[in-house]
Design a protein around this motif. Structure first.
Motif, PDB file in Angstrom:
ATOM      1  N   GLU A   9      40.078  50.203  36.469  1.00 19.88           N
ATOM      2  CA  GLU A   9      40.035  51.032  37.674  1.00 19.88           C
ATOM      3  C   GLU A   9      38.648  51.009  38.319  1.00 19.88           C
ATOM      4  OE1 GLU A   9      40.403  55.728  38.581  1.00 19.88           O
ATOM      5  OE2 GLU A   9      41.919  54.868  37.258  1.00 19.88           O
ATOM      6  N   LYS A  43      37.715  49.376  41.998  1.00 15.40           N
ATOM      7  CA  LYS A  43      37.029  50.168  43.033  1.00 15.40           C
ATOM      8  C   LYS A  43      35.752  49.469  43.479  1.00 15.40           C
ATOM      9  CE  LYS A  43      38.675  54.743  41.793  1.00 15.40           C
ATOM     10  NZ  LYS A  43      38.318  56.062  41.235  1.00 15.40           N
ATOM     11  N   LYS A  44      35.000  48.938  42.522  1.00  9.92           N
ATOM     12  CA  LYS A  44      33.749  48.252  42.836  1.00  9.92           C
ATOM     13  C   LYS A  44      34.031  47.021  43.712  1.00  9.92           C
ATOM     14  CE  LYS A  44      31.643  45.354  40.195  1.00  9.92           C
ATOM     15  NZ  LYS A  44      30.978  44.630  39.149  1.00  9.92           N
ATOM     16  N   THR A  46      36.651  46.467  45.627  1.00 10.52           N
ATOM     17  CA  THR A  46      37.148  46.898  46.928  1.00 10.52           C
ATOM     18  C   THR A  46      35.976  47.331  47.818  1.00 10.52           C
ATOM     19  OG1 THR A  46      39.224  47.619  45.928  1.00 10.52           O
ATOM     20  CG2 THR A  46      38.690  48.510  48.099  1.00 10.52           C
TER      21      THR A  46
END
Length: 121
Positions: free
Chosen positions: A110, A114-115, A117
């Motif tokens: 996760e 996120k990183k 994205t």
């Protein structure tokens, strides 16, 4: 206390059939210490429950096998989430594990997603 950048080595499996698993190594550590990442050369990142009466919020420590047994655990950060936020696992290692359906904790996947994205935005 904020955790600095932590380079995570080989995450240990929880599969008891594997030689390098949490279960095969835990008996080598004091009560309340659970190794979670093999940093090479006999050193590990560990969950440290020794001072947690609730068994819910372990500190994260670094085990250095070359230091005196009483002083070989070094504080890294206050929580697993803080460790993940400060962790650096090379992208190619994560990509390989995701593509080949190899074990990685969901929290790490996760954070990595996120990183990636955020970096693409």
């Amino acid at each position: 206390m904020k955790c600095g950048v932590v380079f995570i080595g080989l995450l240990l499996t929880v599969d008891p059939r594997e030689n390098e698993s949490v279960f095969s190594l835990i008996s080598n550590f004091p009560k309340g210490i659970i190794p979670i990442s093999d940093e090479g050369g006999g050193n590990f990142i560990c969950l440290d429950y020794r001072h947690d009466n609730t068994n819910r919020s372990p500190k994260i420590t670094y085990y250095d096998h070359e230091v005196d047994l009483e002083r070989n655990f070094f504080y890294l950060c206050d929580s697993f989430q803080e460790l993940l936020n400060a962790s650096f696992i090379p992208d190619d290692v994560i990509e390989d594990r995701v593509e080949n359906n190899l074990y990685l904790p969901d929290e790490i996947i996760e954070v990595w997603k996120k990183k990636n994205t955020a970096n693409k935005a």
